[in-house]
Design an enzyme around this catalytic site. Structure first.
Site, mmCIF file in Angstrom:
data_model
loop_
_atom_site.group_PDB
_atom_site.id
_atom_site.type_symbol
_atom_site.label_atom_id
_atom_site.label_comp_id
_atom_site.label_asym_id
_atom_site.label_seq_id
_atom_site.Cartn_x
_atom_site.Cartn_y
_atom_site.Cartn_z
ATOM 1 N N LYS A 261 0.850 -1.196 0.000
ATOM 2 C CA LYS A 261 0.000 0.000 0.000
ATOM 3 C C LYS A 261 0.887 1.249 0.000
ATOM 4 O O LYS A 261 1.997 1.217 0.533
ATOM 5 C CB LYS A 261 -0.853 0.026 1.272
ATOM 6 N N ARG A 335 -10.357 -11.431 1.968
ATOM 7 C CA ARG A 335 -11.226 -12.471 1.395
ATOM 8 C C ARG A 335 -10.557 -13.841 1.445
ATOM 9 O O ARG A 335 -11.231 -14.858 1.515
ATOM 10 C CB ARG A 335 -11.614 -12.066 -0.035
#
Ligand code: BES
Ligand code: ZN
Ligand code: ZN
Length: 489
Positions: A261, A335
């Site tokens: 990120k 996920r």
């Protein structure tokens, strides 16, 4: 957690210097029974200050002999959110007084209303101050006496609200904690403490998860020096019925992994375990309240780091269900964690319904801003119950669509699926990814990326960790009705 609010129940007016709390209805109708002369003085002062008794408005009046803390309640006070918000306003007004001691005389309020006022006061009094060493950063103690003629410490409604506050506070604490202090093993240790409430706690370590074939979850954690964990919290309050299951994303820090990120705002990713915090807080509240239902909470705890051993973009992992996943972006890690947590929960517990909470996508903030959490579900019944619980608690949910067109975006050329879809609809393709790990159980996924942390305080929620989801899940279980796998939208 810092709880600097001591609430006591007493019939005797306290001695010494304190503020008298008066809840005032619209048009300056005074609710408590005050002496005529005092009431007249207050009414005059309210006129001067243009205090009209609007909901949440507050006014502190100092006379030579006493202090009055007036809080507006508008048309009247009802149990639930309304009373909670006023409770929050009372606490804030009291905290701002010099003496920080308050007394609320008899207001002829229903017990439920008093209990929810109490709840709002206690939720508002939460502060996270564990890491301040300078006393001027630390809030001062506040004490409040409520009349004891209706409810007291032992009253079931107060015991109940205290248990709920404990659950919300636990979730907030977990969210506030920085990632160097709270990592998977530490989080699991905190869960273990809940055995004191009668919860059965099991902790799966990496070797056990390996044996179960949880390649999706373990792939995320493999780049971290901190070991991954899965925690199972089981509350058996309901006989032989199948449990309702809560499942949480618990990424104690999300750097993005090799798909790193950008640095700006990365510190926010300490709260990427907000889903697990909500599940843990809800289990704490449910056990504390001794709810007569079976409820199980399962949380997947990992840290997503870049490292020589980290998973790479393009790697293929095999989930516990046997399905293979091409990891295109290591930042779409939540996920992967939930894929194994959901499959494990469904297989092991055969729950009546499964609800997972996760700070899953930045895209949900694009869709819904910070007002609503996103809800995705294969069951109309479950969605309706969740939406109702959201309205009742103020933890609001907005249902989003799913469907084959979105599922198609997850097609991979070398594995059963990719872990990301296209550039648009990112929250929906994430939900579709999760759906592939749920067989035939009514299921809902709540994307709480916009709700786990708040930039500004409200009446009962601090700036920072909100504990979002605890109230919601608690209320869902209270109002529980059977759910079926009715048609999807
Ligand atoms: N933890 C983030 C989602 C997130 C973003 C939570 C902002 C809270 C605030 C998640 O793991 C993530 O990085 N998602 C990616 C998915 C993308 C790579 C498909 C995102 O949202 O950008
Ligand atoms: Zn991520
Ligand atoms: Zn994440």
């Amino acid at each position: 957690m810092t709880n600097k609010l001591n609430i006591s129940f007493s019939d005797a007016t306290p001695q010494g210097d304190f503020a008298s709390i008066c809840l005032i209805g619209e048009n300056a109708k005074i609710i408590p029974h005050l002496e005529k002369a005092v009431a007249a003085e207050l009414i005059a002062a309210m006129g001067t200050a243009q205090f009209t008794g609007k909901k949440g408005e507050s006014l502190t009046l100092y006379s030579t002999t006493s202090t009055f803390l007036l809080v507006g309640i508008g048309e009247g006070l009802e149990a639930g959110r309304d009373a909670e918000d006023i409770g929050g306003a009372v606490f804030k007004a009291l905290e701002a007084t010099a003496q920080k001691r308050g007394y609320m005389p008899e207001h002829r309020l229903a017990n439920e209303v008093i209990a929810d006022l109490f709840l709002g006061m206690r939720l508002a009094a939460y502060h996270f101050e564990d890491y301040f060493t300078e006393t001027d950063s630390v809030s001062e103690s506040v004490s409040l006496t409520l009349t004891a003629n209706l409810v007291n410490d032992q009253h079931p409604l107060i015991v109940d609200r205290n248990a709920l506050v404990n659950g919300v506070s636990l979730a907030r604490d977990l969210v506030f904690e920085p990632a160097n202090k709270l990592y998977p093993v530490v989080f699991a240790d905190r869960c273990e403490l809940l055995t004191a409430l009668g919860l059965e706690i099991e902790i799966l370590d990496e070797a056990e998860m390996e044996k179960l074939g949880m390649g999706a979850l373990l792939g995320v954690g493999q780049g971290s020096r901190r070991e991954s964990r899965m925690v199972v919290m089981n509350w058996k309050g309901g006989g032989s019925e199948a449990p309702v299951a809560f499942v949480g994303k618990g990424v104690t820090f999300d750097t993005g992994g090799i798909s790193l990120k950008p640095p700006k705002g990365m510190e926010d990713m300490k709260w990427d375990m907000g889903g697990s915090a909500a599940v843990t807080g809800a289990m704490c509240a449910i056990a504390g309240r001794k709810v007569k239902r079976n409820v199980v909470g399962v949380i997947g705890l990992v840290e997503n780091m870049p490292d020589g051993n980290a998973q790479r973009p393009g790697d293929v992992v095999t989930a516990m269900s046997g399905k293979t996943i091409e990891v295109i972006n290591t930042d779409a890690e939540g996920r992967l964690v939930l894929a194994d947590a959901l499959h494990y929960t469904e297989r092991r517990f055969r729950p009546q319904a499964m609800i997972n909470l996760a700070t899953l996508t930045g895209a949900i903030l694009v869709s819904l801003g910070k007002e609503y959490a996103g809800m995705f579900s294969n069951s109309n019944d479950l969605s309706a119950q969740l939406a109702a619980a959201g309205e009742a608690t103020g933890e609001k949910l907005w249902r989003m669509p799913m469907g084959d067109a979105y599922h198609k975006m997850l097609k991979s050329h070398i594995a059963d699926m990719k872990n990301i879809g296209g550039p648009y609809g990112g929250s929906i393709t994430a939900a579709c990814f999760l759906e592939r790990f749920v067989d035939d159980t009514p299921w809902a996924h709540l994307d709480i990326a916009g709700k786990a942390w708040s930039d500004k305080a409200t009446a009962t929620v601090p700036k920072g960790g909100t504990g979002f989801g605890v109230r919601l899940l608690n209320s869902l279980i209270d109002q529980w009705g059977d759910v079926s796998l009715a048609k999807k939208i």
